[in-house]
Design a protein around this motif. Sequence first.
Motif, PDB file in Angstrom:
ATOM      1  N   VAL A  66       0.846  -1.204   0.000  1.00  0.00           N
ATOM      2  CA  VAL A  66       0.000   0.000   0.000  1.00  0.00           C
ATOM      3  C   VAL A  66       0.880   1.252   0.000  1.00  0.00           C
ATOM      4  N   LYS A  67       1.870   1.277   0.892  1.00  0.00           N
ATOM      5  CA  LYS A  67       2.721   2.467   0.976  1.00  0.00           C
ATOM      6  C   LYS A  67       3.493   2.696  -0.327  1.00  0.00           C
ATOM      7  N   LEU A  68       4.027   1.612  -0.896  1.00  0.00           N
ATOM      8  CA  LEU A  68       4.860   1.757  -2.095  1.00  0.00           C
ATOM      9  C   LEU A  68       4.019   2.110  -3.321  1.00  0.00           C
ATOM     10  N   ALA A  69       2.858   1.435  -3.481  1.00  0.00           N
ATOM     11  CA  ALA A  69       2.016   1.720  -4.654  1.00  0.00           C
ATOM     12  C   ALA A  69       1.526   3.172  -4.583  1.00  0.00           C
ATOM     13  N   HIS A  70       1.212   3.627  -3.376  1.00  0.00           N
ATOM     14  CA  HIS A  70       0.787   5.020  -3.188  1.00  0.00           C
ATOM     15  C   HIS A  70       1.941   5.972  -3.532  1.00  0.00           C
ATOM     16  N   ALA A  71       3.135   5.667  -3.036  1.00  0.00           N
ATOM     17  CA  ALA A  71       4.294   6.532  -3.320  1.00  0.00           C
ATOM     18  C   ALA A  71       4.626   6.540  -4.815  1.00  0.00           C
ATOM     19  N   LEU A  72       4.321   5.438  -5.513  1.00  0.00           N
ATOM     20  CA  LEU A  72       4.571   5.379  -6.963  1.00  0.00           C
ATOM     21  C   LEU A  72       3.484   6.118  -7.754  1.00  0.00           C
ATOM     22  N   GLY A  73       2.410   6.511  -7.083  1.00  0.00           N
ATOM     23  CA  GLY A  73       1.381   7.330  -7.735  1.00  0.00           C
ATOM     24  C   GLY A  73       0.157   6.578  -8.215  1.00  0.00           C
ATOM     25  N   ALA A  74       0.035   5.287  -7.879  1.00  0.00           N
ATOM     26  CA  ALA A  74      -1.124   4.500  -8.332  1.00  0.00           C
ATOM     27  C   ALA A  74      -2.339   4.776  -7.447  1.00  0.00           C
ATOM     28  N   GLU A  75      -3.531   4.414  -7.963  1.00  0.00           N
ATOM     29  CA  GLU A  75      -4.746   4.445  -7.145  1.00  0.00           C
ATOM     30  C   GLU A  75      -4.833   3.083  -6.451  1.00  0.00           C
ATOM     31  N   VAL A  76      -4.855   3.092  -5.128  1.00  0.00           N
ATOM     32  CA  VAL A  76      -4.648   1.848  -4.378  1.00  0.00           C
ATOM     33  C   VAL A  76      -5.908   1.399  -3.644  1.00  0.00           C
ATOM     34  N   THR A  77      -6.247   0.118  -3.815  1.00  0.00           N
ATOM     35  CA  THR A  77      -7.371  -0.489  -3.090  1.00  0.00           C
ATOM     36  C   THR A  77      -6.845  -1.638  -2.241  1.00  0.00           C
ATOM     37  N   VAL A  78      -7.276  -1.705  -0.985  1.00  0.00           N
ATOM     38  CA  VAL A  78      -6.949  -2.868  -0.155  1.00  0.00           C
ATOM     39  C   VAL A  78      -8.112  -3.847  -0.214  1.00  0.00           C
ATOM     40  N   LEU A  79      -7.804  -5.124  -0.421  1.00  0.00           N
ATOM     41  CA  LEU A  79      -8.800  -6.196  -0.318  1.00  0.00           C
ATOM     42  C   LEU A  79      -8.375  -7.053   0.874  1.00  0.00           C
ATOM     43  N   SER A  80      -9.120  -6.901   1.974  1.00  0.00           N
ATOM     44  CA  SER A  80      -8.750  -7.539   3.234  1.00  0.00           C
ATOM     45  C   SER A  80      -9.813  -8.572   3.577  1.00  0.00           C
ATOM     46  N   HIS A  81      -9.514  -9.540   4.490  1.00  0.00           N
ATOM     47  CA  HIS A  81     -10.553 -10.541   4.739  1.00  0.00           C
ATOM     48  C   HIS A  81     -11.591 -10.071   5.767  1.00  0.00           C
ATOM     49  N   SER A  82     -11.423  -8.839   6.272  1.00  0.00           N
ATOM     50  CA  SER A  82     -12.466  -8.238   7.118  1.00  0.00           C
ATOM     51  C   SER A  82     -12.334  -6.719   6.969  1.00  0.00           C
ATOM     52  N   MET A  83     -13.216  -5.974   7.648  1.00  0.00           N
ATOM     53  CA  MET A  83     -13.118  -4.505   7.582  1.00  0.00           C
ATOM     54  C   MET A  83     -12.341  -3.951   8.788  1.00  0.00           C
ATOM     55  N   LYS A  84     -11.758  -4.856   9.602  1.00  0.00           N
ATOM     56  CA  LYS A  84     -11.109  -4.416  10.856  1.00  0.00           C
ATOM     57  C   LYS A  84      -9.961  -3.427  10.633  1.00  0.00           C
ATOM     58  N   LYS A  85      -9.269  -3.581   9.517  1.00  0.00           N
ATOM     59  CA  LYS A  85      -8.078  -2.742   9.309  1.00  0.00           C
ATOM     60  C   LYS A  85      -8.383  -1.544   8.394  1.00  0.00           C
ATOM     61  N   HIS A  86      -9.692  -1.252   8.212  1.00  0.00           N
ATOM     62  CA  HIS A  86     -10.113  -0.193   7.291  1.00  0.00           C
ATOM     63  C   HIS A  86      -9.389   1.135   7.550  1.00  0.00           C
ATOM     64  N   ASP A  87      -9.427   1.623   8.788  1.00  0.00           N
ATOM     65  CA  ASP A  87      -8.856   2.943   9.078  1.00  0.00           C
ATOM     66  C   ASP A  87      -7.341   2.938   8.842  1.00  0.00           C
ATOM     67  N   ASP A  88      -6.706   1.836   9.241  1.00  0.00           N
ATOM     68  CA  ASP A  88      -5.265   1.723   9.015  1.00  0.00           C
ATOM     69  C   ASP A  88      -4.960   1.762   7.523  1.00  0.00           C
ATOM     70  N   GLY A  89      -5.749   1.041   6.746  1.00  0.00           N
ATOM     71  CA  GLY A  89      -5.507   0.969   5.305  1.00  0.00           C
ATOM     72  C   GLY A  89      -5.488   2.356   4.681  1.00  0.00           C
ATOM     73  N   LEU A  90      -6.464   3.172   5.054  1.00  0.00           N
ATOM     74  CA  LEU A  90      -6.527   4.524   4.480  1.00  0.00           C
ATOM     75  C   LEU A  90      -5.364   5.376   4.993  1.00  0.00           C
ATOM     76  N   ARG A  91      -5.037   5.215   6.281  1.00  0.00           N
ATOM     77  CA  ARG A  91      -3.909   5.970   6.849  1.00  0.00           C
ATOM     78  C   ARG A  91      -2.590   5.600   6.154  1.00  0.00           C
ATOM     79  N   LEU A  92      -2.460   4.336   5.773  1.00  0.00           N
ATOM     80  CA  LEU A  92      -1.218   3.882   5.126  1.00  0.00           C
ATOM     81  C   LEU A  92      -1.111   4.375   3.682  1.00  0.00           C
ATOM     82  N   GLY A  93      -2.216   4.857   3.124  1.00  0.00           N
ATOM     83  CA  GLY A  93      -2.145   5.419   1.767  1.00  0.00           C
ATOM     84  C   GLY A  93      -3.139   4.836   0.780  1.00  0.00           C
ATOM     85  N   ALA A  94      -4.020   3.926   1.237  1.00  0.00           N
ATOM     86  CA  ALA A  94      -4.994   3.363   0.291  1.00  0.00           C
ATOM     87  C   ALA A  94      -6.092   4.388  -0.001  1.00  0.00           C
TER      88      ALA A  94
END
Length: 349
Positions: free
Chosen positions: A191-219
Amino acid sequence: MNKTRGYAAAAVKAPLGPFSFERRAPRPHDVSISIKFCGVCHSDIHQARDEWGGSIFPMVPGHEIAGIVTAVGAEVTKFKVGDRAGVGCLVDSCRTCAQCHEGLEQYCASGAVWTYNSRDRDGTPTMGGYSDQIVADENFVLRLPERLPLDATAPLLCAGITLYSPLAHWHAGPGKKVAIVGLGGLGHMGVKLAHALGAEVTVLSHSMKKHDDGLRLGADHFYSTSDAATFTKLAGAFDLIVNTVSAPLDWNALVSLLRVDGSMVVVGIPEGQVALGALGLVHGRRSIAGSAIGGIAETQQMLDFCGEHNVTADIELIPIQKINEAYERVVKSDVRYRFVIDLASLGAE
Ligand code: NAP
Ligand code: ZN
Ligand code: ZN
């Protein structure tokens, strides 16, 4: 010979415990490194538990090594005493085959020498970074950016390069939609690297528990693969999917999320076989590929990129005495997002 202290698994699935062994006497091109920090990769667990077969015991795992150079051989030109230095998954290769010439040492025709659970070219089993020092050829040692904290830099040596290499190879960047499957040690670096490279990043996780972290990390977006609606909503959406999950997943469902000419790159290594239908690939000229870490030059390129973009891992620092507990937590997907061992704790043994 150099007396080295570390932690080893004495046998398959045995808990790790204190272990002393000898490192080789430095050769003219060798660098001796005092290990300060070592990341805990899920591959360490797979191998200590012999989930891929052929493990060598006793095993000192660890291939996300960050430390300081304490001695250099007479012919070393790339490092001097006091430099920061890193060792990742590779410590040697044949250096003569086509792949080695291309900087793809991880795909060496004679088999790369891995940092642990492997054999050096003289047959000695290699031992990894859950230890106080390592001796390695300067051509397989990495320079670590001065501006980054050493502990959070360690995971770049495996998790970082394992995501950077496919993102670079499949041209993640502006205008590209990239999905990272699994927000663990590898996934959060993706997530961090794809964001730093300029891509539009989506996380596909097996639950929504890490949702806030995912966005904070750059998704930019976050979806759960446990929700069937995700697969309807995102059908045909991605140029690139990087799948970091170590458990068996429905790869056909993931392939259906690729656009025409899209690729899914597998970096997670589940046990056993995964079923894959032809139709999902045929309709849309989609590809599925695999990728292993990255070569030494590309690893250095990734570290320099992380230095420029201030990218490191989110870590939980642990003393080595907590390693068995850490393994249990990684398996339960309960780490945010990489355990890193503080090797100063070995002094407490
Ligand atoms: P990790 O930290 O354990 O992350 C794996 C992630 O998979 C979890 O955080 C979890 O994320 C997700 N997941 C989905 N379904 C799961 C389930 N049923 N149980 C547990 N987790 C599930 O592991 P890692 O260190 O990133 O390594 C991931 C895999 O890559 C391992 O198989 C490892 O051996 C492999 N690896 C490959 C390379 C290479 O060169 N190709 C290099 C290093 C590691 P969510 O909670 O977001 O779903
Ligand atoms: Zn690893
Ligand atoms: Zn080779």
